[in-house]
Enzyme design. Structure first.
Site, PDB file in Angstrom:
ATOM      1  N   TYR A  33       0.823  -1.207   0.000  1.00 33.21           N
ATOM      2  CA  TYR A  33       0.000   0.000   0.000  1.00 33.21           C
ATOM      3  C   TYR A  33       0.851   1.247   0.000  1.00 33.21           C
ATOM      4  O   TYR A  33       2.060   1.186   0.223  1.00 33.21           O
ATOM      5  CB  TYR A  33      -0.979   0.002   1.185  1.00 33.21           C
ATOM      6  N   ARG A  52       8.458   4.332  -4.321  1.00 33.79           N
ATOM      7  CA  ARG A  52       8.489   3.325  -3.256  1.00 33.79           C
ATOM      8  C   ARG A  52       7.512   2.182  -3.547  1.00 33.79           C
ATOM      9  O   ARG A  52       7.794   1.015  -3.277  1.00 33.79           O
ATOM     10  CB  ARG A  52       8.173   3.966  -1.901  1.00 33.79           C
ATOM     11  N   LYS A 149       6.533  -1.863   1.998  1.00 25.61           N
ATOM     12  CA  LYS A 149       5.309  -1.282   2.574  1.00 25.61           C
ATOM     13  C   LYS A 149       4.150  -2.260   2.413  1.00 25.61           C
ATOM     14  O   LYS A 149       3.225  -2.053   1.616  1.00 25.61           O
ATOM     15  CB  LYS A 149       5.001   0.080   1.959  1.00 25.61           C
ATOM     16  N   GLU A 181      10.946   2.594  14.625  1.00 21.90           N
ATOM     17  CA  GLU A 181      10.137   3.673  14.045  1.00 21.90           C
ATOM     18  C   GLU A 181       8.788   3.706  14.749  1.00 21.90           C
ATOM     19  O   GLU A 181       8.524   2.898  15.642  1.00 21.90           O
ATOM     20  CB  GLU A 181       9.967   3.481  12.538  1.00 21.90           C
ATOM     21  N   LEU A 206      10.736   1.242   7.453  1.00 21.36           N
ATOM     22  CA  LEU A 206      10.224   1.674   6.160  1.00 21.36           C
ATOM     23  C   LEU A 206      10.984   2.943   5.755  1.00 21.36           C
ATOM     24  O   LEU A 206      11.134   3.841   6.581  1.00 21.36           O
ATOM     25  CB  LEU A 206       8.730   1.994   6.285  1.00 21.36           C
TER      26      LEU A 206
END
Ligand code: PDD
Length: 286
Positions: A33, A52, A149, A181, A206
């Site tokens: 996504y 990405r 992702k 993160e 990510l």
């Protein structure tokens, strides 16, 4: 008027936006996504999000059903149809719906699923932009390819639910004593001698599009950046802490696990980087 979503070639009202129970996104979280911000009705830093997306699908050998150029056209069309001035465009691509539940990839004739929807959200004048946010820390329970992702977000769902239950809006995930993160954001601190520190990209996090832009914008202004992991203790003794993401841009973190960061207010470096990022976002949106 009911909002419109995009599902495999059609623009449909949300109540009619459906995919098969055999979709591999549903059965295996076999999908990727992206979330891009919308400002003034335009897509923010979308080239970075599409790059990405291309990398993520490549890493799991998933073929996009449309070109990146066509995907951007659909994003724009959806923003227009839903009259989004400030908000987000969500897009998801999965390995499609086969006839049953079989782990290996389906045969070549199964087309990948592409869905998109939008949401309205105040980003620039969000109250948390001025006040900052409180975060909690949780163990990082995820797999080892966090650079992809993937829609497999159960660890983040649990992390962010724990944060919400504690009255916080984000959870910082910890592995081997260091912050990886946020549940849906990249983490930064500003040390006592004004060095901006954020974890280096790698399989552990990510590669945030907002992180990338903020690092570049800071470097262009000769601000000092160090890409390395840091501990919660270091964050608590730092001058400032902040998070970045497409949905919040740059947002101050004023407390971690109930303990104040700096003076417990959004710091000047965070405020400056937010201003610089907003300027960049507005100037380059398409
Ligand atoms: N999340 N790290 C994680 C784990 C994320 O899920 C996100 C974004 C980021 C920040 O990336 P970017 O700056 O490209 O938005 C970092 C999106 C917004 C989400 O899941 O809603």
């Amino acid at each position: 008027m009911e909002p419109i979503a995009y599902v495999n070639g059609s623009f449909v009202p949300h109540s009619e936006a459906k995919v098969s129970v055999f979709d591999r996104g549903f059965l295996f979280a076999d999908g990727i996504y992206e979330v891009a911000a919308v400002l003034d009705g335009k897509l923010v830093d979308n080239a970075s999000h599409l790059a990405r997306l291309e990398r993520s699908v490549g890493e799991i050998q998933l073929k996009l059903p449309e070109t990146l150029a066509r995907i951007e056209e659909i994003q724009k069309e959806l923003v227009k149809r839903n009259n989004i001035e400030s908000g987000l465009v969500y897009l998801e691509v999965t390995r499609g719906a086969d006839t049953g539940r079989d782990f290996p990839f389906p045969k070549a004739d199964v087309k990948s699923t592409l869905v998109m929807f939008t949401s309205s959200k105040e980003i620039i004048d969000a109250p948390s932009a001025k006040a900052g946010v409180n975060v909690i820390t949780v163990p990082d329970l995820r797999w080892t390819r966090r650079d992809i992702k993937s829609v497999a977000l159960l660890a983040q769902v649990l992390a962010k639910q724990a944060a919400a239950a504690a009255g916080c809006s984000e959870a910082w995930m910890i592995e081997d004593g260091k912050v990886t993160e946020g549940g849906s954001s990249s983490c930064f601190i500003v040390t006592r001698d004004d060095v901006i520190v954020t974890r280096k990209n790698g399989n552990e996090i990510l590669p945030g599009c907002t992180r990338k832009a903020v690092v570049k914008l800071a470097e262009e202004r000769q601000l000092r950046i160090e890409e390395r992991a840091f501990t919660v203790e270091e964050a608590l003794s730092a001058k400032e802490a902040f998070i970045t993401s497409a949905s919040v841009f740059v947002q101050g973190v004023v407390a971690i696990d109930g303990k104040k960061v700096g003076d417990g207010k959004v710091g000047p470096m965070t405020a400056r980087l937010r201003e610089i990022y907003v300027e960049f976002a507005k100037a380059t949106a398409v």
